[in-house]
Design an enzyme around this catalytic site. Structure first.
Site, PDB file in Angstrom:
ATOM      1  N   THR A  32       0.815  -1.319  -0.110  1.00  0.00           N
ATOM      2  CA  THR A  32       0.132  -0.003   0.082  1.00  0.00           C
ATOM      3  C   THR A  32       0.975   1.010   0.008  1.00  0.00           C
ATOM      4  OG1 THR A  32      -1.712  -0.926   1.295  1.00  0.00           O
ATOM      5  CG2 THR A  32      -1.765   1.192   1.484  1.00  0.00           C
ATOM      6  N   GLY A  33       0.495   2.383  -0.773  1.00  0.00           N
ATOM      7  CA  GLY A  33       1.167   3.494  -0.579  1.00  0.00           C
ATOM      8  C   GLY A  33       1.611   4.040  -1.985  1.00  0.00           C
ATOM      9  N   SER A  34       2.203   5.221  -2.024  1.00  0.00           N
ATOM     10  CA  SER A  34       2.295   5.964  -3.542  1.00  0.00           C
ATOM     11  C   SER A  34       3.290   5.265  -4.225  1.00  0.00           C
ATOM     12  CB  SER A  34       3.039   7.240  -2.898  1.00  0.00           C
ATOM     13  OG  SER A  34       4.171   7.295  -1.916  1.00  0.00           O
ATOM     14  N   THR A  35       4.457   4.386  -3.705  1.00  0.00           N
ATOM     15  CA  THR A  35       5.444   3.791  -4.271  1.00  0.00           C
ATOM     16  C   THR A  35       4.731   2.717  -4.944  1.00  0.00           C
ATOM     17  OG1 THR A  35       7.042   4.612  -2.989  1.00  0.00           O
ATOM     18  CG2 THR A  35       7.804   2.678  -4.526  1.00  0.00           C
ATOM     19  N   ASP A  92       8.437   3.670   5.349  1.00  0.00           N
ATOM     20  CA  ASP A  92       8.476   5.202   5.658  1.00  0.00           C
ATOM     21  C   ASP A  92       9.459   5.268   6.386  1.00  0.00           C
ATOM     22  OD1 ASP A  92       5.618   5.754   5.298  1.00  0.00           O
ATOM     23  OD2 ASP A  92       5.048   4.268   6.664  1.00  0.00           O
ATOM     24  N   LYS A 102       6.684   1.109   9.012  1.00  0.00           N
ATOM     25  CA  LYS A 102       5.539   1.234   7.780  1.00  0.00           C
ATOM     26  C   LYS A 102       4.257   1.649   8.617  1.00  0.00           C
ATOM     27  CE  LYS A 102       5.271  -2.263   5.034  1.00  0.00           C
ATOM     28  NZ  LYS A 102       4.528  -1.215   3.949  1.00  0.00           N
ATOM     29  N   GLU A 111      -0.857  -5.068   5.833  1.00  0.00           N
ATOM     30  CA  GLU A 111       0.605  -5.302   5.436  1.00  0.00           C
ATOM     31  C   GLU A 111       1.458  -6.582   6.133  1.00  0.00           C
ATOM     32  OE1 GLU A 111       1.185  -1.059   3.351  1.00  0.00           O
ATOM     33  OE2 GLU A 111       2.033  -1.252   5.600  1.00  0.00           O
ATOM     34  N   LYS A 129      13.998   8.031   2.805  1.00  0.00           N
ATOM     35  CA  LYS A 129      13.339   7.064   3.737  1.00  0.00           C
ATOM     36  C   LYS A 129      14.423   6.188   4.391  1.00  0.00           C
ATOM     37  CE  LYS A 129       9.150   8.148   2.085  1.00  0.00           C
ATOM     38  NZ  LYS A 129       8.473   7.118   1.486  1.00  0.00           N
TER      39      LYS A 129
END
Length: 236
Positions: A32-35, A92, A102, A111, A129
């Site tokens: 999950t997330g932008s990357t 993160d 994370k 996750e 990060k």
């Protein structure tokens, strides 16, 4: 400092490099997330080119589920695919031992469940990060049961944290699992992540933490100097 466009380009570069771990026929944990959004685009592009038709994803959040479906990526649940070949996810924070924080995307519980069911966990990140000590830049998310959530801040403070209930648009953020999150800042970072994880795991009402320790097999880091891969010793 990277601009927004620079950061997105780095995330795309990291996602493309991490995609080299993917093989057709894999059950693939989708983080999950932008990357990871860039990774989903990469997967969809390969499928459009006639590749990876046998790849099936197991998503870690409703957000990833919706995005993958829009891109036509086949999905399954953990009930249907309990053994995952590879999970690719973001982080993160990453420290020199490949320990992670994370959960800023509020999907830490799912996750971690998917990561624990995976033969390999590859993390994709940009170089902002990377930290020497966990907790020096990002807060540590701690997911708690709503029942008795108000009793948790004093406990978290006893561990050296400065906990803040995560709120969005004036309301507490509720995870996909129906829980709440305290974002915990540590003024000097986290001195002993393993000891902290044990203390949190033993606390009634704490559902999960954003500490991912000894789980990542490799981390793909994109920076202005290019993409580098760090692998955990003995991971393969």
């Amino acid at each position: 400092m990277h601009t927004t466009s620079d950061t997105e380009a780095l995330k795309r570069a990291a996602a493309e490099r991490a995609a080299e771990w993917i093989r057709d026929g894999m059950t693939l944990g989708l983080g999950t997330g932008s990357t990871v959004r860039h990774l989903l685009d990469v997967i969809a592009e390969h499928r459009a080119a006639g590749q990876w038709s046998g790849v099936v994803g197991v998503p870690t959040s409703e957000d990833t589920t919706q995005r993958a479906r829009r891109l036509g990526i086949p999905l399954a649940t953990l009930d249907e695919r309990p053994r995952i070949d590879l999970t690719i996810d973001g982080a993160d924070e990453v420290d020199p031992e490949l320990r992670l924080i994370k959960g800023l995307g509020a999907a830490l519980l799912r996750e971690k469940i998917v990561a624990a069911a995976s033969r390999e966990l590859v993390i994709v990140a940009d170089d902002t990060k990377v930290v020497d000590r966990l907790g020096t830049r990002a807060p540590l998310p701690v997911e708690v049961d709503p029942f008795g959530a108000a009793v948790q801040p004093d406990f978290l403070r006893s561990l050296g944290a400065d906990p803040v209930l995560r709120v969005r648009d004036g309301r507490p953020v509720v995870t996909d699992g129906g829980n709440l999150i305290y974002d915990c800042r540590f003024p000097a970072g986290i001195a002993d992540p393993e000891a902290l994880e044990i203390s949190l795991a033993l606390r009634a009402g704490v559902v999960e933490t954003g500490l991912f320790l000894g789980m990542a097999t490799a981390v793909v880091i994109a920076g202005s100097g290019g993409v580098q891969v760090r692998e955990r010793e003995g991971a393969r």
